[in-house]
Design a protein around this motif. Structure first.
Motif, PDB file in Angstrom:
ATOM      1  N   ALA A  23       0.804  -1.220   0.000  1.00  0.00           N
ATOM      2  CA  ALA A  23       0.000   0.000   0.000  1.00  0.00           C
ATOM      3  C   ALA A  23       0.841   1.275   0.000  1.00  0.00           C
ATOM      4  CB  ALA A  23      -0.942   0.000   1.207  1.00  0.00           C
ATOM      5  N   ILE A  24       1.911   1.295   0.805  1.00  0.00           N
ATOM      6  CA  ILE A  24       2.649   2.559   0.959  1.00  0.00           C
ATOM      7  C   ILE A  24       4.049   2.533   0.355  1.00  0.00           C
ATOM      8  CG2 ILE A  24       1.343   3.242   2.998  1.00  0.00           C
ATOM      9  CD1 ILE A  24       3.700   2.456   4.728  1.00  0.00           C
ATOM     10  N   GLY A  25       4.478   1.386  -0.144  1.00  0.00           N
ATOM     11  CA  GLY A  25       5.795   1.310  -0.759  1.00  0.00           C
ATOM     12  C   GLY A  25       6.900   1.134   0.262  1.00  0.00           C
ATOM     13  N   ALA A  26       8.127   1.382  -0.165  1.00  0.00           N
ATOM     14  CA  ALA A  26       9.312   1.160   0.664  1.00  0.00           C
ATOM     15  C   ALA A  26       9.182   1.891   1.993  1.00  0.00           C
ATOM     16  CB  ALA A  26      10.561   1.623  -0.073  1.00  0.00           C
ATOM     17  N   GLN A  27       9.539   1.196   3.056  1.00  0.00           N
ATOM     18  CA  GLN A  27       9.390   1.758   4.394  1.00  0.00           C
ATOM     19  C   GLN A  27      10.277   0.970   5.348  1.00  0.00           C
ATOM     20  OE1 GLN A  27       8.534   4.438   6.678  1.00  0.00           O
ATOM     21  NE2 GLN A  27       6.983   4.527   5.092  1.00  0.00           N
ATOM     22  N   HIS A  28      10.804   1.628   6.369  1.00  0.00           N
ATOM     23  CA  HIS A  28      11.579   0.922   7.384  1.00  0.00           C
ATOM     24  C   HIS A  28      10.632   0.302   8.411  1.00  0.00           C
ATOM     25  CE1 HIS A  28      10.973   4.403   9.998  1.00  0.00           C
ATOM     26  NE2 HIS A  28      11.326   5.135   8.955  1.00  0.00           N
ATOM     27  N   GLY A  29      11.156  -0.593   9.223  1.00  0.00           N
ATOM     28  CA  GLY A  29      10.331  -1.341  10.175  1.00  0.00           C
ATOM     29  C   GLY A  29       9.508  -0.467  11.096  1.00  0.00           C
ATOM     30  N   TYR A  30      10.102   0.593  11.611  1.00  0.00           N
ATOM     31  CA  TYR A  30       9.375   1.487  12.512  1.00  0.00           C
ATOM     32  C   TYR A  30       8.168   2.100  11.800  1.00  0.00           C
ATOM     33  CZ  TYR A  30       8.379   5.301  15.742  1.00  0.00           C
ATOM     34  OH  TYR A  30       7.744   6.159  16.604  1.00  0.00           O
ATOM     35  N   GLY A  31       8.364   2.528  10.571  1.00  0.00           N
ATOM     36  CA  GLY A  31       7.277   3.124   9.801  1.00  0.00           C
ATOM     37  C   GLY A  31       6.163   2.128   9.515  1.00  0.00           C
ATOM     38  N   ILE A  32       6.540   0.874   9.222  1.00  0.00           N
ATOM     39  CA  ILE A  32       5.544  -0.172   8.985  1.00  0.00           C
ATOM     40  C   ILE A  32       4.730  -0.415  10.249  1.00  0.00           C
ATOM     41  CG2 ILE A  32       5.219  -2.622   8.478  1.00  0.00           C
ATOM     42  CD1 ILE A  32       7.812  -2.391   6.737  1.00  0.00           C
ATOM     43  N   ALA A  33       5.414  -0.523  11.385  1.00  0.00           N
ATOM     44  CA  ALA A  33       4.724  -0.757  12.654  1.00  0.00           C
ATOM     45  C   ALA A  33       3.769   0.381  12.987  1.00  0.00           C
ATOM     46  CB  ALA A  33       5.738  -0.941  13.782  1.00  0.00           C
ATOM     47  N   ARG A  34       4.220   1.618  12.812  1.00  0.00           N
ATOM     48  CA  ARG A  34       3.350   2.761  13.125  1.00  0.00           C
ATOM     49  C   ARG A  34       2.128   2.796  12.197  1.00  0.00           C
ATOM     50  NH1 ARG A  34       6.809   2.352  16.490  1.00  0.00           N
ATOM     51  NH2 ARG A  34       5.146   0.963  17.077  1.00  0.00           N
ATOM     52  N   ARG A  35       2.318   2.422  10.927  1.00  0.00           N
ATOM     53  CA  ARG A  35       1.197   2.412   9.981  1.00  0.00           C
ATOM     54  C   ARG A  35       0.166   1.351  10.364  1.00  0.00           C
ATOM     55  NH1 ARG A  35      -2.078   5.321   6.946  1.00  0.00           N
ATOM     56  NH2 ARG A  35      -2.792   4.159   5.130  1.00  0.00           N
ATOM     57  N   ILE A  64      10.027 -10.302   0.142  1.00  0.00           N
ATOM     58  CA  ILE A  64      10.359  -8.882   0.091  1.00  0.00           C
ATOM     59  C   ILE A  64      11.855  -8.758  -0.118  1.00  0.00           C
ATOM     60  CG2 ILE A  64       8.441  -8.153   1.594  1.00  0.00           C
ATOM     61  CD1 ILE A  64      10.537  -7.733   3.823  1.00  0.00           C
ATOM     62  N   SER A  65      12.276  -7.593  -0.555  1.00  0.00           N
ATOM     63  CA  SER A  65      13.703  -7.300  -0.603  1.00  0.00           C
ATOM     64  C   SER A  65      13.933  -6.066   0.251  1.00  0.00           C
ATOM     65  CB  SER A  65      14.165  -7.072  -2.041  1.00  0.00           C
ATOM     66  OG  SER A  65      13.520  -5.959  -2.603  1.00  0.00           O
ATOM     67  N   ALA A  66      15.178  -5.832   0.593  1.00  0.00           N
ATOM     68  CA  ALA A  66      15.501  -4.693   1.447  1.00  0.00           C
ATOM     69  C   ALA A  66      16.834  -4.110   1.010  1.00  0.00           C
ATOM     70  CB  ALA A  66      15.575  -5.121   2.910  1.00  0.00           C
ATOM     71  N   GLU A  67      17.038  -2.872   1.357  1.00  0.00           N
ATOM     72  CA  GLU A  67      18.322  -2.215   1.107  1.00  0.00           C
ATOM     73  C   GLU A  67      18.559  -1.225   2.227  1.00  0.00           C
ATOM     74  OE1 GLU A  67      16.881   1.417  -1.794  1.00  0.00           O
ATOM     75  OE2 GLU A  67      17.670  -0.402  -2.713  1.00  0.00           O
ATOM     76  N   ARG A  78      17.697   0.023   7.496  1.00  0.00           N
ATOM     77  CA  ARG A  78      17.342  -0.949   6.463  1.00  0.00           C
ATOM     78  C   ARG A  78      15.895  -0.685   6.070  1.00  0.00           C
ATOM     79  NH1 ARG A  78      19.313  -7.062   6.499  1.00  0.00           N
ATOM     80  NH2 ARG A  78      19.118  -7.332   4.271  1.00  0.00           N
ATOM     81  N   VAL A  79      15.644  -0.634   4.778  1.00  0.00           N
ATOM     82  CA  VAL A  79      14.319  -0.265   4.278  1.00  0.00           C
ATOM     83  C   VAL A  79      13.756  -1.423   3.471  1.00  0.00           C
ATOM     84  CG1 VAL A  79      13.092   1.348   2.766  1.00  0.00           C
ATOM     85  CG2 VAL A  79      14.982   2.162   4.163  1.00  0.00           C
ATOM     86  N   GLY A  80      12.504  -1.814   3.789  1.00  0.00           N
ATOM     87  CA  GLY A  80      11.798  -2.795   2.969  1.00  0.00           C
ATOM     88  C   GLY A  80      11.532  -2.168   1.614  1.00  0.00           C
TER      89      GLY A  80
END
Length: 87
Positions: A23-35, A64-67, A78-80
């Motif tokens: 839904a929101i595209g690349a995001q780090h773990g903290y951002g995913i959790a908050r969403r 998923i991939s990450a960088e 690290r960003v999903g």
């Protein structure tokens, strides 16, 4: 042998993470959790260890991939990057 209840909980979290990335595209773990917390109306509260365990599982499965990227505060994170699964 793994606990079926734990597998169900992990699978549910993994699906929420995949749907959030889709839904929101690349995001780090903290951002995913908050969403996820925001969408759930703070019914689901996630700690960093829980969300990062899910991200590692998804990455190990090739879903998923990450960088490594840089945050707004110039911190390295690290960003999903993308979801590879097709629904």
């Amino acid at each position: 042998m793994s606990d079926p209840k734990l597998d169900l909980l992990q699978g549910t979290l993994d699906l929420m993470v995949l749907k959030t990335l889709a839904a929101i595209g690349a995001q780090h773990g903290y951002g995913i959790a908050r969403r996820i917390e925001q969408i759930s109306g703070d019914t689901i509260l996630l700690n960093q260890g829980t969300i990062y365990a899910s991200l590692v599982r998804l990455q190990n499965r090739g879903w998923i991939s990450a960088e490594w990227g840089t945050s707004d505060r110039s911190e390295e994170r690290r960003v999903g990057k993308e979801c590879r699964s097709r629904w």
